[in-house]
Write a protein that holds these residues in place. Sequence first.
Motif, PDB file in Angstrom:
ATOM      1  N   GLY A 158      63.871  48.433 -39.728  1.00 39.98           N
ATOM      2  CA  GLY A 158      63.761  49.889 -39.742  1.00 39.98           C
ATOM      3  C   GLY A 158      63.122  50.516 -38.526  1.00 39.98           C
ATOM      4  N   ASP A 159      63.263  51.841 -38.441  1.00 35.93           N
ATOM      5  CA  ASP A 159      62.861  52.689 -37.321  1.00 35.93           C
ATOM      6  C   ASP A 159      63.668  52.365 -36.061  1.00 35.93           C
ATOM      7  OD1 ASP A 159      61.182  54.243 -38.796  1.00 35.93           O
ATOM      8  OD2 ASP A 159      59.337  53.631 -37.802  1.00 35.93           O
ATOM      9  N   ALA A 160      64.949  52.664 -36.154  1.00 34.57           N
ATOM     10  CA  ALA A 160      65.835  52.543 -34.998  1.00 34.57           C
ATOM     11  C   ALA A 160      65.597  53.670 -34.013  1.00 34.57           C
ATOM     12  CB  ALA A 160      67.290  52.561 -35.461  1.00 34.57           C
ATOM     13  N   VAL A 161      65.179  54.837 -34.496  1.00 34.55           N
ATOM     14  CA  VAL A 161      65.157  56.044 -33.670  1.00 34.55           C
ATOM     15  C   VAL A 161      63.778  56.700 -33.661  1.00 34.55           C
ATOM     16  CG1 VAL A 161      67.610  56.457 -34.059  1.00 34.55           C
ATOM     17  CG2 VAL A 161      65.941  57.455 -35.626  1.00 34.55           C
ATOM     18  N   PHE A 190      75.548  55.206 -40.147  1.00 34.30           N
ATOM     19  CA  PHE A 190      74.966  53.860 -40.161  1.00 34.30           C
ATOM     20  C   PHE A 190      73.549  53.882 -40.722  1.00 34.30           C
ATOM     21  CE2 PHE A 190      72.042  51.239 -37.482  1.00 34.30           C
ATOM     22  CZ  PHE A 190      72.295  50.013 -38.068  1.00 34.30           C
ATOM     23  N   LEU A 191      72.727  54.802 -40.235  1.00 33.18           N
ATOM     24  CA  LEU A 191      71.348  54.894 -40.727  1.00 33.18           C
ATOM     25  C   LEU A 191      71.310  55.343 -42.179  1.00 33.18           C
ATOM     26  CD1 LEU A 191      69.547  56.548 -37.670  1.00 33.18           C
ATOM     27  CD2 LEU A 191      69.507  54.138 -38.347  1.00 33.18           C
ATOM     28  N   ASP A 192      72.139  56.310 -42.512  1.00 35.97           N
ATOM     29  CA  ASP A 192      72.125  56.865 -43.859  1.00 35.97           C
ATOM     30  C   ASP A 192      72.513  55.831 -44.908  1.00 35.97           C
ATOM     31  OD1 ASP A 192      71.692  59.198 -45.489  1.00 35.97           O
ATOM     32  OD2 ASP A 192      73.848  59.299 -45.795  1.00 35.97           O
ATOM     33  N   ALA A 193      73.281  54.828 -44.488  1.00 32.46           N
ATOM     34  CA  ALA A 193      73.723  53.793 -45.438  1.00 32.46           C
ATOM     35  C   ALA A 193      72.694  52.687 -45.646  1.00 32.46           C
ATOM     36  CB  ALA A 193      75.030  53.172 -44.939  1.00 32.46           C
ATOM     37  N   ASN A 222      60.787  54.994 -41.852  1.00 38.05           N
ATOM     38  CA  ASN A 222      60.351  56.361 -42.094  1.00 38.05           C
ATOM     39  C   ASN A 222      60.821  57.317 -40.999  1.00 38.05           C
ATOM     40  OD1 ASN A 222      58.279  54.829 -40.534  1.00 38.05           O
ATOM     41  ND2 ASN A 222      57.203  56.791 -40.475  1.00 38.05           N
ATOM     42  N   HIS A 223      60.846  56.868 -39.735  1.00 40.56           N
ATOM     43  CA  HIS A 223      61.337  57.726 -38.666  1.00 40.56           C
ATOM     44  C   HIS A 223      62.842  57.945 -38.777  1.00 40.56           C
ATOM     45  CE1 HIS A 223      57.789  58.273 -36.000  1.00 40.56           C
ATOM     46  NE2 HIS A 223      57.380  57.184 -36.637  1.00 40.56           N
ATOM     47  N   ASP A 224      63.558  56.922 -39.221  1.00 37.39           N
ATOM     48  CA  ASP A 224      64.989  57.091 -39.456  1.00 37.39           C
ATOM     49  C   ASP A 224      65.227  58.190 -40.494  1.00 37.39           C
ATOM     50  OD1 ASP A 224      65.435  54.862 -37.765  1.00 37.39           O
ATOM     51  OD2 ASP A 224      65.221  53.484 -39.467  1.00 37.39           O
ATOM     52  N   ARG A 225      64.436  58.179 -41.553  1.00 34.65           N
ATOM     53  CA  ARG A 225      64.603  59.176 -42.620  1.00 34.65           C
ATOM     54  C   ARG A 225      64.340  60.583 -42.101  1.00 34.65           C
ATOM     55  NH1 ARG A 225      61.293  55.563 -45.487  1.00 34.65           N
ATOM     56  NH2 ARG A 225      59.622  57.095 -45.609  1.00 34.65           N
TER      57      ARG A 225
END
Length: 241
Positions: free
Chosen positions: A34-37, A99-102, A62-65
Amino acid sequence: MPRTLIISDVHANATALEAVLAAEPDRDAVVFLGDAVDNGPRPDAACDVLRDLDLAAAVLGNHDRTVLAADSPEAASDDPFAAWQAWSHRRLAPDNRAFLDALPRTATLALGNRRVRLHHGDFPRPETHDGPWRTRATPEDDPALFERVATRYDEDVILHGHSHFPFVDTVAGTTFVNPGSVGLQREGWPADRARYAVFEDGAFDLRSVRYDADAVAADSRALDSPFADIWGRAVPSAQTD
Protein backbone atom coordinates in the motif's frame (compact mmCIF):
# COMPACT_ATOMS: atom_id res chain seq x y z
CA MET A 1 10.65 -22.08 -2.75
CA PRO A 2 9.62 -18.87 -4.57
CA ARG A 3 11.70 -15.77 -3.88
CA THR A 4 9.23 -13.04 -2.92
CA LEU A 5 9.94 -9.31 -3.03
CA ILE A 6 7.95 -7.32 -0.43
CA ILE A 7 7.49 -3.59 -1.03
CA SER A 8 5.50 -0.84 0.61
CA ASP A 9 5.05 2.93 0.69
CA VAL A 10 6.25 3.86 -2.79
CA HIS A 11 4.69 7.32 -2.43
CA ALA A 12 4.78 8.26 -6.12
CA ASN A 13 8.54 7.74 -6.28
CA ALA A 14 8.87 5.69 -9.47
CA THR A 15 12.65 6.23 -9.51
CA ALA A 16 13.10 4.45 -6.18
CA LEU A 17 10.70 1.67 -7.17
CA GLU A 18 12.59 0.99 -10.39
CA ALA A 19 15.88 0.86 -8.43
CA VAL A 20 14.44 -1.82 -6.13
CA LEU A 21 13.21 -3.90 -9.07
CA ALA A 22 16.59 -3.60 -10.79
CA ALA A 23 18.33 -4.76 -7.59
CA GLU A 24 16.15 -7.90 -7.36
CA PRO A 25 15.89 -9.29 -10.91
CA ASP A 26 15.61 -12.91 -9.73
CA ARG A 27 12.34 -12.40 -7.88
CA ASP A 28 9.57 -14.94 -8.43
CA ALA A 29 6.75 -12.84 -6.99
CA VAL A 30 6.05 -9.34 -5.66
CA VAL A 31 3.80 -8.33 -2.75
CA PHE A 32 2.73 -4.69 -2.29
CA LEU A 33 1.56 -3.29 1.06
CA GLY A 34 0.00 0.00 0.00
CA ASP A 35 0.62 3.73 -0.45
CA ALA A 36 1.50 3.83 -4.12
CA VAL A 37 0.82 7.56 -4.33
CA ASP A 38 1.07 10.94 -2.55
CA ASN A 39 4.17 12.79 -1.31
CA GLY A 40 6.09 12.19 -4.54
CA PRO A 41 6.18 13.65 -8.06
CA ARG A 42 5.16 10.68 -10.25
CA PRO A 43 1.96 8.98 -9.01
CA ASP A 44 0.93 7.80 -12.47
CA ALA A 45 4.34 6.34 -13.31
CA ALA A 46 4.52 4.55 -9.95
CA CYS A 47 1.12 2.94 -10.56
CA ASP A 48 2.13 1.99 -14.11
CA VAL A 49 5.14 0.11 -12.76
CA LEU A 50 3.10 -1.64 -10.06
CA ARG A 51 0.41 -2.69 -12.54
CA ASP A 52 3.04 -4.20 -14.84
CA LEU A 53 4.36 -6.42 -12.04
CA ASP A 54 1.43 -8.84 -11.99
CA LEU A 55 1.42 -8.61 -8.20
CA ALA A 56 0.94 -11.81 -6.21
CA ALA A 57 -1.01 -9.81 -3.63
CA ALA A 58 -1.55 -6.15 -2.79
CA VAL A 59 -3.51 -3.94 -0.41
CA LEU A 60 -4.64 -0.33 -0.33
CA GLY A 61 -2.86 2.28 1.79
CA ASN A 62 -4.24 5.29 3.62
CA HIS A 63 -2.68 7.74 1.15
CA ASP A 64 -4.14 5.77 -1.74
CA ARG A 65 -7.59 6.13 -0.16
CA THR A 66 -7.32 9.87 0.37
CA VAL A 67 -5.98 10.52 -3.12
CA LEU A 68 -8.80 8.48 -4.67
CA ALA A 69 -11.32 10.53 -2.68
CA ALA A 70 -9.68 13.87 -3.48
CA ASP A 71 -12.26 14.85 -6.11
CA SER A 72 -15.20 14.42 -3.75
CA PRO A 73 -16.96 17.41 -2.12
CA GLU A 74 -15.86 16.13 1.28
CA ALA A 75 -12.21 16.45 0.23
CA ALA A 76 -12.58 20.21 -0.28
CA SER A 77 -12.92 20.75 3.46
CA ASP A 78 -10.53 22.32 5.93
CA ASP A 79 -8.01 19.51 5.47
CA PRO A 80 -4.64 21.25 4.88
CA PHE A 81 -3.49 18.30 2.77
CA ALA A 82 -6.51 18.32 0.44
CA ALA A 83 -4.69 20.37 -2.22
CA TRP A 84 -1.77 17.92 -2.16
CA GLN A 85 -4.04 14.95 -2.63
CA ALA A 86 -6.00 16.67 -5.38
CA TRP A 87 -2.74 17.33 -7.25
CA SER A 88 -1.94 13.62 -7.15
CA HIS A 89 -5.50 12.66 -8.10
CA ARG A 90 -5.41 14.84 -11.23
CA ARG A 91 -2.22 13.12 -12.38
CA LEU A 92 -3.59 9.60 -12.18
CA ALA A 93 -4.88 8.07 -15.41
CA PRO A 94 -8.32 6.43 -15.15
CA ASP A 95 -6.75 2.96 -15.41
CA ASN A 96 -4.53 3.70 -12.43
CA ARG A 97 -7.39 5.08 -10.37
CA ALA A 98 -9.26 1.86 -11.12
CA PHE A 99 -6.19 -0.18 -10.16
CA LEU A 100 -6.00 1.47 -6.74
CA ASP A 101 -9.75 1.42 -6.21
CA ALA A 102 -9.80 -2.35 -6.74
CA LEU A 103 -7.23 -3.06 -4.03
CA PRO A 104 -8.59 -4.56 -0.78
CA ARG A 105 -7.84 -3.19 2.68
CA THR A 106 -6.45 -6.57 3.75
CA ALA A 107 -5.58 -9.88 2.09
CA THR A 108 -3.98 -13.25 2.80
CA LEU A 109 -1.52 -15.52 1.01
CA ALA A 110 0.89 -18.38 1.67
CA LEU A 111 4.67 -17.96 1.66
CA GLY A 112 6.10 -21.45 1.81
CA ASN A 113 4.48 -23.02 4.85
CA ARG A 114 3.75 -19.61 6.43
CA ARG A 115 0.24 -18.21 6.51
CA VAL A 116 0.47 -14.49 5.88
CA ARG A 117 -1.85 -11.55 6.50
CA LEU A 118 -1.32 -8.34 4.48
CA HIS A 119 -2.37 -4.97 5.86
CA HIS A 120 -1.07 -1.51 5.09
CA GLY A 121 -0.41 -1.05 8.80
CA ASP A 122 -2.92 1.60 9.83
CA PHE A 123 -4.54 -0.99 12.08
CA PRO A 124 -7.93 0.20 13.38
CA ARG A 125 -8.48 0.47 17.10
CA PRO A 126 -10.07 -2.70 18.54
CA GLU A 127 -13.59 -2.09 19.76
CA THR A 128 -12.65 -3.35 23.23
CA HIS A 129 -9.51 -1.17 23.53
CA ASP A 130 -9.96 1.84 25.84
CA GLY A 131 -6.42 3.28 26.02
CA PRO A 132 -4.23 5.15 23.53
CA TRP A 133 -3.88 3.48 20.14
CA ARG A 134 -0.99 4.09 17.75
CA THR A 135 -1.61 3.04 14.16
CA ARG A 136 2.04 3.32 13.12
CA ALA A 137 3.59 0.23 14.66
CA THR A 138 7.36 0.35 15.23
CA PRO A 139 9.68 -1.73 17.46
CA GLU A 140 9.63 1.16 19.93
CA ASP A 141 5.95 0.60 20.69
CA ASP A 142 4.49 -1.24 23.66
CA PRO A 143 4.34 -5.00 22.90
CA ALA A 144 0.70 -4.84 23.97
CA LEU A 145 -0.10 -3.07 20.69
CA PHE A 146 1.33 -5.97 18.72
CA GLU A 147 -0.43 -8.48 20.95
CA ARG A 148 -3.80 -6.85 20.26
CA VAL A 149 -3.17 -6.92 16.51
CA ALA A 150 -1.90 -10.53 16.65
CA THR A 151 -5.10 -11.72 18.33
CA ARG A 152 -7.18 -10.17 15.55
CA TYR A 153 -5.80 -12.44 12.83
CA ASP A 154 -5.26 -16.20 12.51
CA GLU A 155 -2.17 -15.98 10.29
CA ASP A 156 1.39 -16.71 11.47
CA VAL A 157 2.86 -13.59 9.80
CA ILE A 158 1.59 -10.03 9.40
CA LEU A 159 3.18 -8.01 6.60
CA HIS A 160 2.59 -4.28 6.98
CA GLY A 161 4.05 -0.90 6.14
CA HIS A 162 2.75 2.58 7.04
CA SER A 163 5.34 3.52 9.69
CA HIS A 164 8.24 3.44 7.16
CA PHE A 165 10.25 1.71 9.90
CA PRO A 166 11.76 -1.61 8.72
CA PHE A 167 11.78 -4.44 11.24
CA VAL A 168 11.09 -8.12 11.83
CA ASP A 169 9.82 -9.10 15.27
CA THR A 170 7.77 -11.91 16.78
CA VAL A 171 5.18 -11.09 19.44
CA ALA A 172 2.64 -13.51 20.93
CA GLY A 173 3.61 -16.13 18.36
CA THR A 174 2.99 -13.83 15.37
CA THR A 175 5.83 -12.50 13.23
CA PHE A 176 5.46 -8.86 12.22
CA VAL A 177 7.40 -7.74 9.13
CA ASN A 178 7.66 -4.15 7.94
CA PRO A 179 9.89 -3.80 4.84
CA GLY A 180 10.26 -0.05 5.29
CA SER A 181 9.43 2.50 2.64
CA VAL A 182 10.54 2.28 -0.97
CA GLY A 183 10.01 5.93 -1.77
CA LEU A 184 9.92 8.15 1.33
CA GLN A 185 12.25 7.69 4.29
CA ARG A 186 11.70 8.80 7.84
CA GLU A 187 12.95 12.29 8.66
CA GLY A 188 16.68 12.23 9.36
CA TRP A 189 17.26 8.96 7.48
CA PRO A 190 19.20 8.95 4.17
CA ALA A 191 16.68 9.94 1.51
CA ASP A 192 18.54 8.07 -1.22
CA ARG A 193 17.94 4.55 0.18
CA ALA A 194 14.92 2.63 -1.04
CA ARG A 195 13.97 0.00 1.56
CA TYR A 196 12.25 -3.35 1.02
CA ALA A 197 12.32 -7.01 2.11
CA VAL A 198 12.84 -10.40 0.47
CA PHE A 199 11.37 -13.69 1.64
CA GLU A 200 13.52 -16.67 0.70
CA ASP A 201 14.31 -20.06 2.23
CA GLY A 202 11.80 -19.47 5.01
CA ALA A 203 13.30 -16.17 6.22
CA PHE A 204 12.63 -12.45 5.81
CA ASP A 205 15.63 -10.30 4.88
CA LEU A 206 15.46 -6.49 5.16
CA ARG A 207 17.35 -4.74 2.38
CA SER A 208 17.93 -1.34 0.81
CA VAL A 209 19.34 0.04 -2.42
CA ARG A 210 20.66 3.47 -3.34
CA TYR A 211 18.83 5.55 -5.97
CA ASP A 212 19.03 9.07 -7.39
CA ALA A 213 17.06 11.09 -4.85
CA ASP A 214 18.48 14.32 -6.26
CA ALA A 215 16.63 13.61 -9.50
CA VAL A 216 13.37 13.06 -7.61
CA ALA A 217 13.80 16.36 -5.77
CA ALA A 218 14.56 18.16 -9.04
CA ASP A 219 11.55 16.48 -10.67
CA SER A 220 9.32 17.70 -7.85
CA ARG A 221 10.43 21.28 -8.45
CA ALA A 222 10.12 21.04 -12.23
CA LEU A 223 6.56 19.75 -11.96
CA ASP A 224 5.67 22.49 -9.45
CA SER A 225 4.73 19.68 -7.11
CA PRO A 226 3.23 20.62 -3.72
CA PHE A 227 5.76 18.14 -2.30
CA ALA A 228 8.80 20.08 -3.56
CA ASP A 229 9.52 21.47 -0.09
CA ILE A 230 9.47 17.97 1.42
CA TRP A 231 12.03 16.79 -1.11
CA GLY A 232 14.05 19.96 -0.77
CA ARG A 233 14.46 19.29 2.96
CA ALA A 234 15.19 15.61 2.39
CA VAL A 235 17.78 16.30 -0.33
CA PRO A 236 19.37 19.69 0.42
CA SER A 237 22.01 19.14 -2.27
CA ALA A 238 19.30 19.28 -4.92
CA GLN A 239 18.13 22.77 -3.95
CA THR A 240 18.92 25.74 -6.17
CA ASP A 241 18.89 29.45 -5.45
